[in-house]
Scaffold this motif. Structure first.
Motif, PDB file in Angstrom:
ATOM      1  N   VAL A 505       0.850  -1.194   0.000  1.00 29.48           N
ATOM      2  CA  VAL A 505       0.000   0.000   0.000  1.00 29.48           C
ATOM      3  C   VAL A 505       0.885   1.243   0.000  1.00 29.48           C
ATOM      4  O   VAL A 505       1.779   1.380   0.834  1.00 29.48           O
ATOM      5  N   VAL A 506       0.626   2.144  -0.927  1.00 27.36           N
ATOM      6  CA  VAL A 506       1.419   3.360  -1.082  1.00 27.36           C
ATOM      7  C   VAL A 506       0.747   4.548  -0.385  1.00 27.36           C
ATOM      8  O   VAL A 506       1.408   5.362   0.264  1.00 27.36           O
ATOM      9  N   ALA A 507      -0.585   4.655  -0.552  1.00 25.85           N
ATOM     10  CA  ALA A 507      -1.310   5.780   0.053  1.00 25.85           C
ATOM     11  C   ALA A 507      -2.750   5.361   0.291  1.00 25.85           C
ATOM     12  O   ALA A 507      -3.300   4.537  -0.433  1.00 25.85           O
ATOM     13  N   VAL A 508      -3.356   5.947   1.312  1.00 20.50           N
ATOM     14  CA  VAL A 508      -4.756   5.663   1.658  1.00 20.50           C
ATOM     15  C   VAL A 508      -5.468   6.991   1.872  1.00 20.50           C
ATOM     16  O   VAL A 508      -5.019   7.828   2.652  1.00 20.50           O
ATOM     17  N   GLY A 509      -6.579   7.196   1.160  1.00 15.59           N
ATOM     18  CA  GLY A 509      -7.363   8.413   1.320  1.00 15.59           C
ATOM     19  C   GLY A 509      -8.835   8.079   1.459  1.00 15.59           C
ATOM     20  O   GLY A 509      -9.283   6.988   1.110  1.00 15.59           O
ATOM     21  N   ARG A 510      -9.583   9.022   1.996  1.00 17.34           N
ATOM     22  CA  ARG A 510     -11.023   8.821   2.163  1.00 17.34           C
ATOM     23  C   ARG A 510     -11.769   9.962   1.484  1.00 17.34           C
ATOM     24  O   ARG A 510     -11.295  11.108   1.470  1.00 17.34           O
ATOM     25  N   THR A 511     -12.943   9.616   0.933  1.00 17.91           N
ATOM     26  CA  THR A 511     -13.661  10.585   0.101  1.00 17.91           C
ATOM     27  C   THR A 511     -15.146  10.257   0.036  1.00 17.91           C
ATOM     28  O   THR A 511     -15.555   9.136   0.340  1.00 17.91           O
ATOM     29  N   ASP A 512     -15.921  11.237  -0.378  1.00 19.91           N
ATOM     30  CA  ASP A 512     -17.332  11.018  -0.696  1.00 19.91           C
ATOM     31  C   ASP A 512     -17.541  10.821  -2.189  1.00 19.91           C
ATOM     32  O   ASP A 512     -18.651  10.510  -2.619  1.00 19.91           O
ATOM     33  N   ILE A 513     -16.501  11.054  -2.992  1.00 24.27           N
ATOM     34  CA  ILE A 513     -16.636  10.889  -4.436  1.00 24.27           C
ATOM     35  C   ILE A 513     -15.451  10.076  -4.944  1.00 24.27           C
ATOM     36  O   ILE A 513     -14.395  10.619  -5.237  1.00 24.27           O
ATOM     37  N   GLY A 514     -15.640   8.778  -5.090  1.00 23.29           N
ATOM     38  CA  GLY A 514     -14.588   7.920  -5.615  1.00 23.29           C
ATOM     39  C   GLY A 514     -14.823   7.656  -7.089  1.00 23.29           C
ATOM     40  O   GLY A 514     -15.443   8.451  -7.802  1.00 23.29           O
ATOM     41  N   VAL A 515     -14.335   6.510  -7.552  1.00 21.21           N
ATOM     42  CA  VAL A 515     -14.482   6.132  -8.959  1.00 21.21           C
ATOM     43  C   VAL A 515     -15.901   5.619  -9.174  1.00 21.21           C
ATOM     44  O   VAL A 515     -16.292   4.576  -8.655  1.00 21.21           O
ATOM     45  N   ALA A 516     -16.692   6.381  -9.942  1.00 19.94           N
ATOM     46  CA  ALA A 516     -18.048   5.981 -10.346  1.00 19.94           C
ATOM     47  C   ALA A 516     -18.943   5.646  -9.154  1.00 19.94           C
ATOM     48  O   ALA A 516     -19.747   4.719  -9.218  1.00 19.94           O
ATOM     49  N   THR A 517     -18.807   6.386  -8.058  1.00 19.69           N
ATOM     50  CA  THR A 517     -19.752   6.218  -6.951  1.00 19.69           C
ATOM     51  C   THR A 517     -21.079   6.870  -7.341  1.00 19.69           C
ATOM     52  O   THR A 517     -21.122   7.760  -8.177  1.00 19.69           O
TER      53      THR A 517
END
Length: 831
Positions: A505-517
């Motif tokens: 794992v290189v990086a971990v992020g959190r979001t409300d808009i990911g890929v095709a959500t």
């Protein structure tokens, strides 16, 4: 007489086997394609027509066709309050039900799993949507904490469909609810916009105790509203009253001191359930829908392919008709009338059409299952009943038989016996028929070339959509959902830190808009100098999201966890004092380039320091917002959807999706991430999917459309080449003496081949001039449906023309070479 006609027709078919086979094959292929497309069109237009009282059942949809800012948005969902007010204000409404989607967790024997297609509804759902009951009664949801399961889901969860009285435990909003199963539904057919495995009953007033604003918010479209109208109610008249209904019910809001009303940009409409699948609203649907344009396109393709088969029949019939000149002359001398001759030749055409229909039905039986599996549809090839194919097949036989045989019949019946017998002709050619055949060949290849062009462009756009730069690094990305579960509130940072320690794992992020959500959160903001609200997408992200997603910063900076104004994390439920502190200090945000332009910035750098106000609701007022960074525009959704202007809001907790950038073996990384997840959140199912798989699903429908176009284009070319081969054979046969004389006078084989090939290549070249502008117009209109699209270059047009010409030349050249090499003595011997 009729027996004589039948005998003559059968003898004519048997005598000219090549003609018969080519005609039958062309007609059968065209008819089979037409019947299969008819089955598909019937299936697409049959959605939800099986529902009892479906004519009185409606979905209440939210439409934003002409917003003051932003793109039109047509949504199948509606807010909770609309259901309440609809029932209260319209006596024509018999019952209304609000249905909430979601994926609760199933708790069974200490293990959790994701519940797919589980709906949470009020007690009126089965009274409004009359679903078929296998066990139990329609009153199954009348009592609190009750549930109904489909037969398949009952077997999946309990191993049997005899589950009435059993208990189903679900984790919803962080709490465990026990539901008594009161009924079992029959599995819903595929031709339904409803996707249901279970429906559980909850009282929404208590269910949303911690979010009371959900019950009164007119812009919170998170569920579906269904209404049952009283019999005889005019739904159109009811829809006409909705604008006045909006004005009576929707209160004004204060947006930074400016009046704002949700009804100004939003309309609502009652849509019959039978029209939902092919309706204008496709966003927020339970199941993927379709549109009328696709159905019309398929219908046009069916007609074109059938037309090509009829053209083949007519071409070959007129070419061969001259060989029957003596037969016609003798029949006329013996007293046959023109009417009798027309009846005879139309009868022969109907006989060929009848045999072709029989072959087409057999082909349909063989191909319908793989066709259905490819489309993911429940297609059936039956003969009787409302959807039976017997009557369409008979109609097809009559139409094709008469249409294909009428002109040859009139052409044959007008031969003058004196001129034919006087010249001792066994064959003749009426002036003008050669030009007619050339025109029909041009029409055939124009259709074929047009379909090839459409196929190339649809395929090219599909490849373009998959490969176009989305503005972020799409590869080596694992997306994990379920982060917004109530069980994980306050634990997001802890889980992300655990994932960072996973090897690879290189990086971990959190979001409300990911890929095709699927989630969309649009808010209106007030910009100084602009009296109208500007619509921007508002999504929470953490400070590691940029590195995990691979966003490119073009101006300013990203969020810094050490700066308080970069963090808009709020506790849950919200503490009023905490919110007031946020309003007092303001907040920093990062926007994309499109949002910067909408905020009035001439370039990304000019957006830095710009301020605007974003509402947090009437209770708290507005938050002063300052732009501190601009990132490159990123396309997180399909290229069919407009690019979204986005405001990124920094938040340590709350984002619903986790994105993990990795190196190394994808399967090993996913397995390790899943182990960490189960260790950290054993009460929440793991939902992880690679970005490549998400994109593949996103454009699956486009790819299938390209493959269908390719299949029908191949059919069209095959039918055209069958006709061309038949015409070449008859033309070469009729010109046998001419070819013999040319060879005696010194013509080489290559000269004869060139002569015949050129004769049939000219119509193909002319067909290009017809097909190119029509295909360009159709494909330009289709490509305009994409927000980002490939350039419409001449390459597909030249490619299609070259392919069609090459196939035509290959089809003709082999036969022409054989004829050209024949000994001229045989051609001239009878002279």
């Amino acid at each position: 007489m009729w027996r004589n006609y039948l005998t003559v027709a059968v003898n004519a078919l048997a005598k000219n086997r090549a003609y018969s086979i080519i005609n039958l094959l062309g007609l059968a292929i065209g008819m089979a394609a037409c019947l299969l497309i008819l089955v598909f069109i019937r299936y697409e237009t049959s959605y939800d027509r099986w529902l009892p009282r479906g004519e009185d059942t409606y979905q209440f949809q939210t439409w934003m066709p002409n917003p003051r800012d932003g793109a039109p948005y047509m949504l199948q969902m509606s807010s909770y309050i609309t259901a309440e007010r609809l029932k209260k204000d319209f006596p024509q409404v018999e019952a209304v039900s609000y249905v909430l989607g979601g994926t609760p967790s199933i708790l069974r024997q200490g293990q959790v799993s994701t519940a797919e297609d589980y709906l949470t509804a009020d007690n009126d759902f089965l009274a409004v949507v009359d679903l078929p009951i296998l066990r139990g009664s329609k009153n199954a949801l009348n009592a609190p904490d009750t549930a109904v399961l489909t037969r398949s889901e009952a077997i999946r969860q309990f191993g049997t469909d005899d589950v009435v009285g059993r208990t189903l435990s679900l984790i919803q909003k962080g709490k465990t609810y026990d539901y008594r199963v009161n009924a079992v539904l029959q599995d819903l057919p595929k031709n339904s916009h409803l996707r249901i495995n279970a429906v559980v009953r909850r009282d929404f007033g208590s269910y949303f105790t911690q979010e009371p604003e959900f019950l009164t918010c007119w812009q919170c479209q998170s569920g579906w509203v269904y209404a049952r109208l009283k019999p005889g109610t005019d739904a159109a008249a009811l829809n006409a009253q909705l604008p006045a209904w909006e004005k009576r019910n929707i209160p004004d809001e204060n947006l930074a001191g400016t009046r704002y009303n949700a009804g100004d940009d939003t309309d609502w409409a009652l849509v019959p359930v039978a029209d939902v699948h092919l309706g204008v609203a496709q966003a927020g649907s339970m199941a993927p829908g379709n549109d009328h344009r696709s159905i019309v396109t398929f219908a046009i393709i069916a007609v074109l392919i059938l037309l090509m088969a009829v053209v083949n029949f007519t071409n070959l019939a007129t070419a061969r008709a001259g060989q029957r000149a003596r037969e016609v002359a003798l029949r006329k001398v013996l007293g046959a009338t023109r009417r009798q001759l027309i009846v005879q030749f139309v009868g022969e055409s109907l006989l060929i059409a009848a045999i072709a229909v029989a072959i087409a039905l057999a082909l349909g039986e063989l191909l319908v299952r793989p066709f259905a599996a490819f489309l993911g549809a429940d297609l059936r090839f039956s003969y009787f009943g409302a959807d039976g194919m017997l009557w369409p097949a008979l109609a097809l036989m009559l139409i094709v038989g008469v249409a294909g045989g009428l002109y040859p019949a009139f052409f044959l019946s007008r031969f003058q016996p004196a001129s034919v017998l006087k010249a001792n002709k066994s064959s003749t050619e009426t002036p003008g028929t050669g030009m007619l055949r050339n025109m029909l060949v041009v029409a055939q290849f124009a259709i074929s070339i047009g379909l090839i062009i459409c196929t190339a462009i649809v395929y090219g756009q599909t490849v373009y959509a998959r490969s176009v730069d989305p503005g972020y690094q799409r590869d080596h990305l694992l997306q994990v959902g379920n982060m917004s579960r109530y069980q994980l509130i306050g634990r997001g940072e802890q889980i992300a830190e655990r994932m960072k320690r996973v090897p690879g794992v290189v990086a971990v992020g959190r979001t409300d808009i990911g890929v095709a959500t699927q989630n969309t959160n649009t808010t209106g903001v007030l910009v100084p100098g602009n009296p109208q609200p500007v619509a921007l997408g508002r999504y929470r992200v953490d400070h590691d999201f940029r590195d995990a997603m691979g966003l490119q910063l073009v101006a300013g900076r990203w969020f810094d966890p050490a700066r308080p104004m970069d963090d808009q994390t709020l506790s849950f439920p919200e503490d009023p004092a905490e919110v007031r502190a946020l309003v007092a200090r303001g907040a920093n945000v990062v926007v994309n380039e499109y949002a910067a332009r909408k905020l009035g910035a001439a370039d990304p750098a000019a957006a830095l320091g710009k301020t605007f106000r974003m509402a947090l609701g009437e209770q708290y007022g507005d938050v002063p917002i300052t732009v501190v960074g601009v990132v490159r525009d990123s396309r997180f959704r399909s290229v069919r959807e407009p690019l979204e202007p986005i405001v990124f809001i920094g938040s340590r907790e709350g984002p619903s999706t986790m994105v993990i950038r990795y190196d190394g073996d994808p399967a090993a990384v996913r397995a390790a991430v899943e182990r960490e997840w189960r260790a950290a959140a054993s009460d929440v199912p793991f939902e992880g999917k690679f970005s490549e798989a998400i994109i593949e699903d996103l454009y699956d429908a486009e790819e299938k459309r390209a493959q269908i176009f390719a299949g029908f284009a191949v059919l069209a070319v095959v039918i055209a080449c069958l006709g061309l081969f038949g015409l070449a054979a008859f033309t070469a046969e009729r010109r046998t003496k001419e070819i013999g004389i040319r060879k005696v006078l010194g013509a080489r084989t290559i000269d004869i081949v060139r002569l015949l090939v050129w004769q049939f290549s000219r119509p193909v070249l002319i067909a290009n001039l017809i097909a190119w502008p029509v295909a360009w117009w159709a494909m330009r209109d289709w490509l305009n449906g994409f927000d980002t699209r490939m350039a419409l270059t001449p390459v597909p047009f030249f490619l299609a023309g070259g392919v069609a010409l090459g196939i035509a030349v290959v089809t003709i050249a082999g036969h022409a070479f054989k004829v050209a090499r024949a000994n001229p003595i045989r051609a001239l011997r009878y002279e």
